[in-house]
Write a protein that holds these residues in place. Structure first.
Motif, short mmCIF file in Angstrom:
data_model
loop_
_atom_site.label_atom_id
_atom_site.label_comp_id
_atom_site.label_asym_id
_atom_site.label_seq_id
_atom_site.Cartn_x
_atom_site.Cartn_y
_atom_site.Cartn_z
N TRP A 1 0.82 -1.12 0.07
CA TRP A 1 0.05 -0.01 -0.07
C TRP A 1 0.72 1.45 0.02
CZ3 TRP A 1 -0.08 3.77 3.77
CH2 TRP A 1 -1.17 4.91 3.45
N GLY A 2 1.99 1.40 0.79
CA GLY A 2 2.87 2.54 0.92
C GLY A 2 3.57 2.64 -0.44
N VAL A 3 4.10 1.52 -1.15
CA VAL A 3 4.58 1.69 -2.31
C VAL A 3 3.95 2.06 -3.48
CG1 VAL A 3 6.01 0.50 -4.14
CG2 VAL A 3 6.36 -0.06 -1.77
N VAL A 4 2.75 1.60 -3.59
CA VAL A 4 1.67 2.08 -4.47
C VAL A 4 1.13 3.46 -4.24
CG1 VAL A 4 -0.82 1.64 -5.53
CG2 VAL A 4 0.74 -0.32 -5.00
N ARG A 5 1.12 3.91 -3.03
CA ARG A 5 0.63 5.22 -2.78
C ARG A 5 1.63 6.17 -3.46
NH1 ARG A 5 -3.23 7.36 0.56
NH2 ARG A 5 -2.62 9.52 1.69
N LEU A 6 2.83 6.05 -3.16
CA LEU A 6 4.14 6.84 -3.43
C LEU A 6 4.12 6.81 -5.23
CD1 LEU A 6 7.14 6.22 -1.19
CD2 LEU A 6 5.47 8.01 -1.04
N HIS A 7 3.94 5.60 -5.68
CA HIS A 7 4.08 5.66 -7.04
C HIS A 7 2.94 6.40 -7.53
CE1 HIS A 7 4.52 4.14 -11.16
NE2 HIS A 7 3.32 3.49 -11.15
N GLY B 1 15.50 -8.73 7.26
CA GLY B 1 15.08 -8.63 5.96
C GLY B 1 14.03 -7.22 5.89
N LEU B 2 13.15 -7.45 7.14
CA LEU B 2 11.99 -6.23 7.15
C LEU B 2 12.79 -5.01 7.56
CD1 LEU B 2 9.52 -8.30 9.67
CD2 LEU B 2 9.53 -7.92 7.15
N ALA B 3 13.80 -4.94 8.30
CA ALA B 3 14.36 -3.80 8.56
C ALA B 3 14.99 -3.14 7.49
CB ALA B 3 15.41 -3.86 9.71
N LEU B 4 15.91 -3.97 6.43
CA LEU B 4 16.23 -3.37 5.36
C LEU B 4 15.33 -2.90 4.17
CD1 LEU B 4 19.00 -6.27 4.64
CD2 LEU B 4 19.49 -4.01 5.21
N GLY B 5 14.24 -3.19 4.57
CA GLY B 5 13.02 -2.64 3.65
C GLY B 5 12.64 -1.07 4.13
N ASP B 6 13.07 -0.79 5.21
CA ASP B 6 12.78 0.64 5.87
C ASP B 6 11.36 0.96 5.77
OD1 ASP B 6 13.26 2.94 7.00
OD2 ASP B 6 13.76 4.02 5.13
N PRO B 7 10.78 0.10 6.52
CA PRO B 7 9.12 0.15 6.63
C PRO B 7 8.86 1.60 7.23
CG PRO B 7 9.70 -1.39 8.45
CD PRO B 7 11.03 -1.25 7.46
N LEU B 8 9.50 2.19 8.35
CA LEU B 8 9.11 3.24 8.89
C LEU B 8 9.47 4.49 7.90
CD1 LEU B 8 10.57 2.93 12.62
CD2 LEU B 8 8.29 2.71 11.63
N GLY B 9 10.55 4.48 7.22
CA GLY B 9 10.69 5.37 6.14
C GLY B 9 9.75 5.50 5.23
N ALA C 1 6.48 4.47 5.48
CA ALA C 1 5.27 4.98 6.37
C ALA C 1 5.44 6.34 6.30
CB ALA C 1 5.16 4.58 7.62
N ARG C 2 6.44 7.11 6.66
CA ARG C 2 6.56 8.42 6.81
C ARG C 2 6.18 9.20 5.57
NH1 ARG C 2 8.10 12.09 10.28
NH2 ARG C 2 8.95 10.73 11.63
N ARG C 3 6.63 8.71 4.40
CA ARG C 3 6.50 9.17 3.18
C ARG C 3 5.14 8.96 2.57
NH1 ARG C 3 11.28 7.89 -0.88
NH2 ARG C 3 9.99 9.04 -2.55
N ALA C 4 4.68 7.95 2.90
CA ALA C 4 3.25 7.46 2.22
C ALA C 4 2.03 8.19 3.08
CB ALA C 4 3.17 5.94 2.14
N LEU C 5 2.42 8.33 4.45
CA LEU C 5 1.02 9.07 5.28
C LEU C 5 0.92 10.28 5.07
CD1 LEU C 5 1.86 6.82 8.52
CD2 LEU C 5 -0.12 6.38 6.94
N ARG D 1 16.48 4.96 9.28
CA ARG D 1 17.01 6.44 9.18
C ARG D 1 15.94 7.23 10.27
NH1 ARG D 1 17.69 7.69 2.67
NH2 ARG D 1 18.98 5.71 2.45
N GLU D 2 15.03 6.79 10.95
CA GLU D 2 14.15 7.33 11.88
C GLU D 2 15.26 7.19 13.27
OE1 GLU D 2 11.31 8.93 11.21
OE2 GLU D 2 11.79 8.26 9.08
N GLU D 3 15.13 8.47 14.34
CA GLU D 3 15.86 8.64 15.08
C GLU D 3 15.06 7.85 16.56
OE1 GLU D 3 18.81 9.84 15.29
OE2 GLU D 3 18.72 10.59 13.19
N LEU D 4 15.39 6.70 16.37
CA LEU D 4 14.79 5.72 17.55
C LEU D 4 15.75 5.64 18.67
CD1 LEU D 4 12.73 3.14 15.52
CD2 LEU D 4 11.93 5.33 16.23
N LEU D 5 16.86 5.68 18.47
CA LEU D 5 18.01 5.46 19.31
C LEU D 5 18.63 6.89 20.00
CD1 LEU D 5 20.20 2.85 17.32
CD2 LEU D 5 18.48 2.50 19.24
N PRO D 6 19.21 6.67 21.27
CA PRO D 6 19.79 7.95 22.08
C PRO D 6 20.61 8.52 21.16
CG PRO D 6 19.54 5.93 23.58
CD PRO D 6 19.28 5.62 21.87
N SER D 7 20.95 9.67 21.41
CA SER D 7 22.04 10.60 20.59
C SER D 7 23.27 10.04 20.57
CB SER D 7 22.07 11.99 20.90
OG SER D 7 22.28 12.26 22.50
#
Length: 332
Positions: free
Chosen positions: A37-43, A98-106, A108-112, A186-192
């Motif tokens: 859904w996210g990929v199609v929405r961007l397309h 494998g799921l993390a290499l797909g960057d699902p959070l990135g 989602a941020r662009r598609a939402l 690439r989302e800032e989920l970890l401490p600085s």
């Protein structure tokens, strides 16, 4: 299968023995559907999403979940320990990678929409997620999950009750994602303080820690889930003790093999981050250069002398700045 007894697991049977698992199918369909859904929405917006990330998510992430829950590992895992050990490792280490290499959070941020992004930010930056994704906590969760499976009645109960087995699948997959996803997104989920060099060190240490359950299983004098495996009726395969030692050895080997691509992925993200910072710095310098006014022409010797004295008193900042920005500006 004759009289409810599985035949010996030859290489050919290990490749073509599959069973449909409703939980595995539902999990793959849910995760794959959301990502698609996210990929199609961007397309539809005319934006592009990386095919390599999509392939990693679909093949390595969802493909591993399908193999772990529906292949011969799931079928023969009820008869032998070593397929169960590989099945658990696939869900705990390989599928999260494998799921993390797909960057699902990135994605989602662009598609939402803007509201969706705000809700996503509140969710991933909440206190609970911050605690669960803290590096030392996630390492403890992964190690504790594996040890709990093999040193408590957890596995034996899961083999007897399907709903517990489904819970075990979800437990291992979630624990692995809590460690892997923050390291690669690439989302800032970890401490600085958790910079990319620190992440590389944590991944290296985690690779060593992941071998601990395999060592414990291989050297343990107590059989894992012996109340279950001792009741299995077949005249093929290794003895229970040999089966457990084989499973422990496979756990160590697979954990170390998965650790290497994980470490490489962290280094790749590190390189991308450095390139992004360099590009941002170049854009900043270009913008500042455009704002610097051209020197006005002065008439007469007195005016030139006055202008020279004024220039000495107000030298540009880049001539005196001793940092990286000043050095780059002077080279330009």
């Amino acid at each position: 299968m004759a009289n409810g007894v599985l035949p010996a697991p030859t290489p050919a049977r290990l490749l073509d023995t599959w069973q449909a698992d409703p939980f595995g199918l539902a999990l793959v369909a849910l995760l794959g559907g959301l990502y698609a859904w996210g990929v199609v929405r961007l397309h539809r917006r005319g934006e592009r999403w990386s095919p390599a990330r999509t392939a990693a998510f679909a093949l390595l992430g969802l493909g591993t979940i399908a193999v772990a829950t529906m292949s011969s590992l799931a079928v023969y895992g009820h008869e032998l320990f070593w397929p169960t050990a590989l099945q658990n490792l696939a869900l705990d280490l390989l599928a999260p990678l494998g799921l993390a290499l797909g960057d699902p959070l990135g994605l989602a941020r662009r598609a939402l929409s803007a509201g969706g992004v705000a809700r996503l930010d509140r969710a991933v930056r909440g206190r609970t997620v911050r605690v669960l994704t803290f590096p030392l906590v996630t390492t403890g969760l992964v190690l504790g999950s594996e040890l709990a499976v093999y040193l408590t009645p957890y596995l034996g109960t899961a083999l007897r009750h399907e709903w517990v087995h489904r819970l075990l699948y979800l437990h291992l997959l979630t624990a692995g994602c809590l460690f892997v996803l923050p390291m690669l997104t690439r989302e800032e989920l970890l401490p600085s303080w958790c910079t990319h060099p620190v992440r590389a060190l944590l991944v290296f240490v985690d690779g060593l820690v992941d071998a601990v359950p395999g060592i414990v299983v291989m050297t343990s004098g107590t059989l894992v889930a012996d109340g279950w495996y001792a009741t299995r009726r077949h005249d093929w395969g290794p003895s229970p003790a040999h089966d457990q030692a084989l499973g422990g050895g496979l756990m160590i080997a697979v954990a170390e093999l998965v650790g290497l691509p994980f470490l490489i992925a962290v280094f790749v993200e590190w390189l991308r981050a450095e390139r992004g910072r360099t590009a941002a710095l170049d854009r900043r310098l270009d913008a500042e250069l455009e704002r610097v006014p051209a020197p006005a022409a002065k008439a007469g010797a007195g005016a030139k002398t006055e202008a020279k004295a004024e220039a000495e008193l107000t030298r540009p900042w880049w001539e005196t700045d001793g940092g990286a920005v000043g050095e780059r500006y002077r080279r330009r």
